[in-house]
Write an enzyme that holds these catalytic residues in place. Structure first.
Site, PDB file in Angstrom:
ATOM      1  N   THR A 210     -14.398  -7.597  28.608  1.00 41.28           N
ATOM      2  CA  THR A 210     -15.567  -7.268  29.432  1.00 41.28           C
ATOM      3  C   THR A 210     -15.129  -7.166  30.891  1.00 41.28           C
ATOM      4  O   THR A 210     -13.933  -7.089  31.180  1.00 41.28           O
ATOM      5  CB  THR A 210     -16.695  -8.307  29.218  1.00 41.28           C
ATOM      6  N   ASN A 211     -16.071  -7.129  31.815  1.00 43.03           N
ATOM      7  CA  ASN A 211     -15.712  -7.092  33.244  1.00 43.03           C
ATOM      8  C   ASN A 211     -16.678  -7.956  34.033  1.00 43.03           C
ATOM      9  O   ASN A 211     -17.584  -8.572  33.467  1.00 43.03           O
ATOM     10  CB  ASN A 211     -15.684  -5.644  33.755  1.00 43.03           C
TER      11      ASN A 211
END
Ligand code: CTP
Length: 405
Positions: A210-211
Site C-alpha cells: 500500500t502507500n
C-alpha cells in the site's frame, strides 16, 4: 458589486485594544464594517477610534439618535453578512446563551440571521471554567462559530490559553465564513464523483502493498461538495475516516477494483475529482496461503503494473464534464504535473510536493500548485478543507466556461 458587510461587536476584555486593527484590516480586505461597542469596551477603546478605522459610525447606546444612517439594531442585524464578536468576554458569551438583550450588541446579535463568529479572549481560568466551556458548547450546538484562543501572555502576566488569535487569522476566518455562506447550495443538482485514499494490493492472505495516502484530502472534497448541495459519491480505499454527512461512500481495495467502480460511475458524473493514490504496481500472483520464510534467504516479489484509473476515466470524458487530477511529487513538480494533465485528459491537476512540511500525507494542511493549460498557480499553505473549497470553486468555474449551467 455590493461589498460584504461585517458587524464587528467589541466587548470589554483587555484584547479590545486589537479591535481597531481588526476593523482596519477588514476594511482593507474590501468589507463594509460597522462596529458596536459594549459599555465596558469603552474603558479600553473609544468610539471615535472605531469610527476612524471602520469608516462608519459606531454605536454603543441603543437609544442614541440615528445620524445619516439607520442605527436601529434591526437594520444592522439584517444588513450583516457576518457578525464577528472580537474579543468576546465570558460575560458576553453567557449573556448570548441566555438570550439576554440588554444593550445594543446583545440585542443586535439576537436579531440577526447572519452567521455569528465569536472570538473569545479572557483569563485562562475563566476560559477553562466548565461554565464557560458549557456555554461555548451550547452555542456551538446552535450553529454559532468559535475561534479557539491561543496560548500567550495574558493581562495578569501569566502564560495560558485565552489570548486573542493573530489578527491575520481572525480576518481570514471571517472572510472564509462569508464565502462558505455565499457558496451554500451552489453545487445543487450536480453529481460529483470523488476518489480518496490508498489501495491495497494483496501479496498473500495476510500481507499487502500500500502507500501512505491518508484519504483526508478526498474526504474533505466530498464533505465540502455535499455541504454545498451536490450529490456526492466517494469511492474510497481502505481508510479509517468517518463518512462525511450526506455522501454516498463505496469502499474498494485494489486499483483494479477502483477502475471497475470508476468506469461504471464516471459517465453520469458532472465533476470528477481523483485524489486517490492507487498503487501503481501489484504482485503478479497472489499466494493462496501465507508465504513462509524458508531458511535465511531473501525473497523476490514480482510486480506487474496496475491500470492508470485516471487515464481510463480521461478517455471516457464526456462533453462538458470537468475532471480534476492530483499529483503527488517529490521533484520537478510542474513538469511532472503538466505531463499528468495531458495523460489523464484532466482540466487541472492539483500538484503537491509531498516532501514539504505541511503538505502531503496524513496532515490536515496542504501546499498545492494548480497546473492547467493556462499555466501554474502556486497556492499558500492552507487547511485541506479550504483547499477542497478552492478546488470545487475552480471546477465549477470551468464547468460554466464550458457552457454548462
Ligand atoms: N492515478 C490513477 N491510477 C493510478 C495512479 C494514479 O488514477 N494507477 C491518479 C491519481 O488518483 C491522481 C493522478 O492519477 O489523480 C496522479 O497520481 P500520481 O500517483 O501522482 O501519479 P501517477 O500517474 O501514478 O504517475 P507517477 O507514479 O509516475 O508519478
Amino acid at each position: 458589486m455590493k461589498k460584504p458587510c461585517i458587524v464587528l461587536g467589541v466587548t470589554g476584555g483587555i484584547a479590545a485594544y486589537r479591535a481597531p486593527d481588526i476593523a482596519r484590516r477588514l476594511v482593507k480586505a474590501g468589507c463594509e464594517v460597522f462596529c458596536i461597542l459594549t459599555k465596558n469596551a469603552q474603558n479600553i477603546i473609544t468610539k471615535q477610534t472605531m469610527e476612524t478605522m471602520s469608516k462608519n459610525p459606531c454605536v454603543v447606546d441603543m437609544f442614541e439618535s440615528p445620524k445619516s444612517w439607520e442605527v436601529e439594531h434591526i437594520a444592522l442585524a439584517t444588513r450583516a453578512d457576518l457578525f464577528l464578536i472580537a474579543p468576546a468576554t465570558a460575560n458576553f458569551i453567557a449573556k448570548m446563551v441566555a438570550g439576554i438583550a440588554d444593550d445594543m450588541l446583545t440585542t443586535t446579535v439576537l436579531a440577526t440571521k447572519a452567521p455569528v463568529l465569536v472570538v473569545p479572549a479572557m483569563n485562562t481560568n475563566m476560559y477553562e471554567n466548565p461554565i464557560t466551556q458549557r456555554n461555548i458548547a451550547a452555542l456551538s450546538a446552535l450553529g454559532v462559530r468559535f475561534m479557539e484562543p491561543t496560548e500567550g501572555m495574558l493581562a495578569n502576566g501569566h502564560i495560558g490559553k485565552g489570548h486573542i488569535p493573530e489578527i491575520d487569522d481572525i480576518v481570514r476566518r471571517a472572510l472564509d465564513e462569508m464565502s462558505a455562506k455565499a457558496a451554500e447550495g451552489d453545487l445543487k443538482g450536480l453529481k460529483i464523483l470523488v476518489t480518496a485514499g490508498p489501495t491495497r494490493e494483496p501479496i498473500d492472505p495476510v500481507r499487502y502493498i500500500t502507500n501512505r495516502s491518508s484519504g483526508k484530502m478526498g474526504y474533505a472534497v466530498a464533505a465540502e461538495a455535499a455541504r454545498r448541495g451536490a450529490e456526492v459519491t466517494l469511492v474510497s480505499g481502505p481508510v479509517a475516516l468517518e463518512k462525511p454527512d450526506g455522501v454516498n461512500r463505496v469502499f474498494v481495495q485494489t486499483t483494479v477494483d477502483l477502475l471497475g467502480e470508476m468506469t461504471s460511475r464516471c459517465e453520469e458524473a458532472d465533476i470528477i475529482i481523483q485524489s486517490a493514490a492507487p498503487a501503481d504496481f501489484r504482485p503478479l500472483t497472489i499466494a493462496e496461503t501465507k508465504i513462509k520464510k524458508l531458511g535465511g534467504d531473501g525473497m523476490v516479489l514480482e510486480l506487474t503494473q496496475n491500470p492508470d484509473v485516471a487515464a481510463s476515466v480521461g478517455k471516457l470524458k464526456k462533453e462538458g464534464q470537468v475532471i480534476v487530477g492530483f499529483a503527488a511529487e517529490t521533484n520537478d513538480i510542474s513538469e511532472n504535473a503538466r505531463a499528468k494533465l495531458l495523460r489523464k485528459n484532466a482540466d487541472f491537476i492539483v500538484a503537491n510536493d509531498v516532501t514539504r512540511p505541511g503538505a502531503g500525507f496524513d496532515v490536515d494542511t496542504n501546499i498545492a500548485s494548480i497546473v492547467s493549460s493556462e499555466g501554474v498557480e502556486d497556492l499558500p499553505l492552507m487547511q485541506k478543507s479550504e483547499l477542497a473549497a478552492w478546488i470545487l470553486d475552480r471546477a465549477l468555474a470551468i464547468r460554466k466556461a464550458k457552457g454548462k449551467p
